[in-house]
Motif scaffolding. Structure first.
Motif, PDB file in Angstrom:
ATOM      1  N   GLU A 158       0.843  -1.187   0.000  1.00  0.00           N
ATOM      2  CA  GLU A 158       0.000   0.000   0.000  1.00  0.00           C
ATOM      3  C   GLU A 158       0.883   1.243   0.000  1.00  0.00           C
ATOM      4  O   GLU A 158       1.803   1.367   0.781  1.00  0.00           O
ATOM      5  N   GLU A 159       0.537   2.167  -0.899  1.00  0.00           N
ATOM      6  CA  GLU A 159       1.319   3.395  -0.996  1.00  0.00           C
ATOM      7  C   GLU A 159       1.001   4.289   0.193  1.00  0.00           C
ATOM      8  O   GLU A 159      -0.103   4.778   0.358  1.00  0.00           O
ATOM      9  N   GLU A 160       1.980   4.513   1.060  1.00  0.00           N
ATOM     10  CA  GLU A 160       1.808   5.387   2.201  1.00  0.00           C
ATOM     11  C   GLU A 160       2.547   6.701   1.917  1.00  0.00           C
ATOM     12  O   GLU A 160       3.731   6.691   1.586  1.00  0.00           O
ATOM     13  N   PRO A 161       1.855   7.837   2.051  1.00  0.00           N
ATOM     14  CA  PRO A 161       2.527   9.105   1.784  1.00  0.00           C
ATOM     15  C   PRO A 161       3.586   9.434   2.823  1.00  0.00           C
ATOM     16  O   PRO A 161       4.473  10.236   2.561  1.00  0.00           O
ATOM     17  N   LEU A 162       3.491   8.828   4.015  1.00  0.00           N
ATOM     18  CA  LEU A 162       4.424   9.127   5.093  1.00  0.00           C
ATOM     19  C   LEU A 162       4.990   7.839   5.667  1.00  0.00           C
ATOM     20  O   LEU A 162       4.398   6.777   5.547  1.00  0.00           O
ATOM     21  N   SER A 163       6.138   7.965   6.310  1.00  0.00           N
ATOM     22  CA  SER A 163       6.716   6.838   7.035  1.00  0.00           C
ATOM     23  C   SER A 163       7.590   7.385   8.147  1.00  0.00           C
ATOM     24  O   SER A 163       7.956   8.560   8.149  1.00  0.00           O
ATOM     25  N   GLY A 164       7.914   6.543   9.095  1.00  0.00           N
ATOM     26  CA  GLY A 164       8.793   6.952  10.184  1.00  0.00           C
ATOM     27  C   GLY A 164       8.133   7.936  11.127  1.00  0.00           C
ATOM     28  O   GLY A 164       6.919   7.885  11.386  1.00  0.00           O
ATOM     29  N   VAL A 165       8.918   8.886  11.622  1.00  0.00           N
ATOM     30  CA  VAL A 165       8.424   9.871  12.593  1.00  0.00           C
ATOM     31  C   VAL A 165       7.255  10.684  12.039  1.00  0.00           C
ATOM     32  O   VAL A 165       6.265  10.888  12.761  1.00  0.00           O
ATOM     33  N   PRO A 166       7.290  11.187  10.793  1.00  0.00           N
ATOM     34  CA  PRO A 166       6.131  11.933  10.293  1.00  0.00           C
ATOM     35  C   PRO A 166       4.830  11.133  10.317  1.00  0.00           C
ATOM     36  O   PRO A 166       3.762  11.679  10.603  1.00  0.00           O
ATOM     37  N   GLU A 167       4.911   9.833  10.040  1.00  0.00           N
ATOM     38  CA  GLU A 167       3.706   9.000  10.067  1.00  0.00           C
ATOM     39  C   GLU A 167       3.145   8.900  11.480  1.00  0.00           C
ATOM     40  O   GLU A 167       1.932   8.949  11.693  1.00  0.00           O
ATOM     41  N   VAL A 168       4.048   8.789  12.467  1.00  0.00           N
ATOM     42  CA  VAL A 168       3.602   8.745  13.856  1.00  0.00           C
ATOM     43  C   VAL A 168       3.004  10.088  14.258  1.00  0.00           C
ATOM     44  O   VAL A 168       1.950  10.149  14.910  1.00  0.00           O
TER      45      VAL A 168
END
Length: 579
Positions: A100-110
């Motif tokens: 699934e394409e996630e626009p965010l990952s890591g700290v920004p996603e949290v």
């Protein structure tokens, strides 16, 4: 085998019983106990994660890459392929299991989940964070803080969801997990606490402080039990400020740190844009980024991986100023290629590396140009590291505390405070965003603005939505739609099927286009005039609903649960529910 089978039901009963008892405990005590428990679990996970990085590094680089990459036997020149191989592994695994394409990952996603979704995080986030061990171990220019924050926060959110905690409690547990992760990985409990409060939660409320502190302390104790309590960086010469005269060079270093922080933020954005522009397969991009970093590593192997060995070297004056200055720009480029390609990893460790090289080069150059006035010591490199972390991450408190904790010397505090203050101010004036918030703005999530109303993150749409609403079926005629919408104060009419599944909506602006056709009555039906509008889930935060309303210039949007319509929410409901 029979004994093993009989243990599983007993363990499951024990967990269920413990869960039931936890729900009976008062909220403050329950959150404190959960914070401690989460700290222990995250601490153990961080120890395993650290060990996984070390194992991955030894697997990809049996020999020190900084010794044998540039000179040696001919086969060592093929070492530039190692980061590409690591990127190919990471890209392939992410394609197979996290497609699934996630626009965010890591700290920004949290940060986005805590601010906009009431702390609801997908447990798969933590599993994806583990892949960064391959990224870092194979020479990718990234750090462990983003993944461990993902892992800790997703553990906290998962635990809270299983215990059916409220949105505000889920947010708090996600913050506890982030604090525990940073505390365990860096051996810095104070830094972990302020990282969670300053970056993840965005608030310093009294009721959030105690659980976050206990979680960070528990994780730090676990980490030190297994990994030891030695400071991350061993330094031999650190001096504090002896007079007002000593402030001047650190003021200048603060200015340089701010400018380099802006360059770092822009470079990360350019890296993401570069890989987003070309239509390579998503699984191939980390390999391409790894290949570019590997080629760069042929000439400057210090940029590979976390780079903490090189940070220790510059602290002790073992890297010449011109090499250190070159490494500042090389590390920025390597990190932009690694993270821009989509490889999982954090930007904290690269920021420490960049700042240390900048401060080390600055201090050595001062000693060279003004030998009678300045003598090089590790204070310049450490203060530079704190300055770039403060500017790039927009976390001045976290930067100062972590640098103090990972060196174990109080002498660095005063110089670091000066550099941190100047760097953070310059970055804020020139850029206005951090490496984290910039990623969210690019994804269309103005988290900084919504944090001004942080109370909206704690309340959910379920609590504030309008439940007694009118909905229509797709086959309703235009004439009946106009009659229906005139009898209600709703600004939109949701369209549902016979099973109450939400399909789309009809609003006045869309109806005006068909008013001249009203005479045809039954020829035009709801299915012809309905349009897709943004929607929120019942457990989404009010801040997410507000963001959709502002972004799409709407006054009201549908609220759904498991695909079924459950209500409407607008500005009026958000104001009532959030204040």
């Amino acid at each position: 085998m029979i004994a093993g089978i009989s243990v599983l039901p007993s363990l499951k009963k024990y967990v269920l019983r413990a869960t039931e008892r936890m729900t009976l405990i008062g909220r403050p005590t329950r959150i404190l106990l959960l914070g401690v428990g989460l700290g222990i679990i995250t601490g153990l996970t961080a120890v395993a994660f650290r060990s996984l990085i070390i194992f991955s590094n030894s697997l990809f680089f049996p020999h020190d890459p900084q010794v044998g990459l540039l000179f040696g036997r001919w086969w060592r020149y093929l070492a530039f392929m190692i980061p590409a191989i690591g990127g190919l592994l990471v890209g392939g695994i992410m394609y197979l299991f996290f497609r699934e394409e996630e626009p965010l990952s890591g700290v920004p996603e949290v940060m986005a989940a805590v601010s906009l979704k009431g702390g609801l995080l997908n447990p798969k986030m933590g599993l994806k964070g583990l892949l960064s061990a391959i990224t870092i171990g194979s020479g990718g220019s990234a750090g462990p803080e983003g993944p461990i924050v993902e892992i800790g926060s997703s553990l906290g959110s998962y635990l809270g969801q299983k215990l059916r905690l409220t949105g505000s409690e889920l947010r708090l547990l996600a913050g506890c997990g982030a604090a525990a992760g940073i505390a365990a990985v860096f051996g810095a409990p104070l830094g972990g606490v302020f990282f969670a409060l300053e970056i993840i939660l965005g608030e310093f409320a009294i009721n959030t402080f105690a659980p976050v502190v206990l979680s960070a302390v528990a994780a730090s104790v676990i980490s030190r039990t297994f990994l030891g309590d030695q400071p991350a960086f061993q330094v031999t010469a650190v001096t504090s400020l002896g007079s007002l005269y000593d402030i001047i060079p650190f003021l200048a270093l603060g200015l340089l740190s701010g400018l380099v922080s802006v360059l770092f933020i822009n470079a990360l954005y350019k890296g993401q844009s570069l890989f987003g522009r070309y239509k390579f397969s998503s699984w191939l991009k980390p390999a391409i980024g790894g290949l570019m970093v590997g080629v760069l590593g042929l000439a400057l192997p210090q940029v590979l991986g976390e780079g903490y060995h090189s940070v220790t070297a510059i602290l002790n004056g073992n890297i010449l100023w011109w090499t250190a200055l070159l490494l500042v720009f090389a590390k920025i480029l390597a990190t932009s290629l690694t993270l821009g390609s989509g490889a999982p990893g954090g930007s904290f460790a690269p920021a420490v590396f960049i700042g240390a090289m900048l401060g080390g080069a600055f201090g050595q150059l001062l000693a060279f140009l003004f030998p009678g006035f300045f003598v090089y010591n590790a204070s310049y490199a450490l203060a530079g590291a704190a300055g770039v972390v403060a500017g790039a991450l927009n976390a001045p408190l976290t930067a100062g505390l972590i640098i103090f904790e990972i060196t174990g010397t109080y002498k660095i505090v005063l110089p670091a405070m000066i550099v941190v203050a100047i760097s953070a101010m310059i970055t804020k004036r020139m850029k206005g965003s951090s490496v984290y918030t910039q990623a969210m703005f690019k994804a269309g999530l103005p988290v900084d603005q919504l944090r001004r109303h942080s109370h909206l993150s704690s309340a959910t749409c379920r609590q504030a939505m309008k439940r007694d609403i009118m909905a229509i079926l797709p086959q309703m005629s235009l004439h009946d739609i106009i009659k229906a919408i005139s009898r209600t104060d709703q600004l939109i009419l949701p369209v549902i099927d016979d099973n109450n599944k939400y399909l789309a909506s009809v609003n006045w602006s869309q109806l005006r286009l068909f008013l001249e056709e009203e005479q045809t009555g039954g020829l035009i039906i709801a299915h012809d005039v309905m349009i897709k509008v943004p929607q929120v889930n019942a457990d989404d935060s009010l801040s997410l609903a507000l963001m959709h309303l502002i972004k799409n210039d709407m006054q009201e949007i549908p609220v759904v649960e498991n695909g079924k319509l459950v209500g409407l929410i607008g500005n009026k409901e958000i104001l009532k529910g959030g204040f």
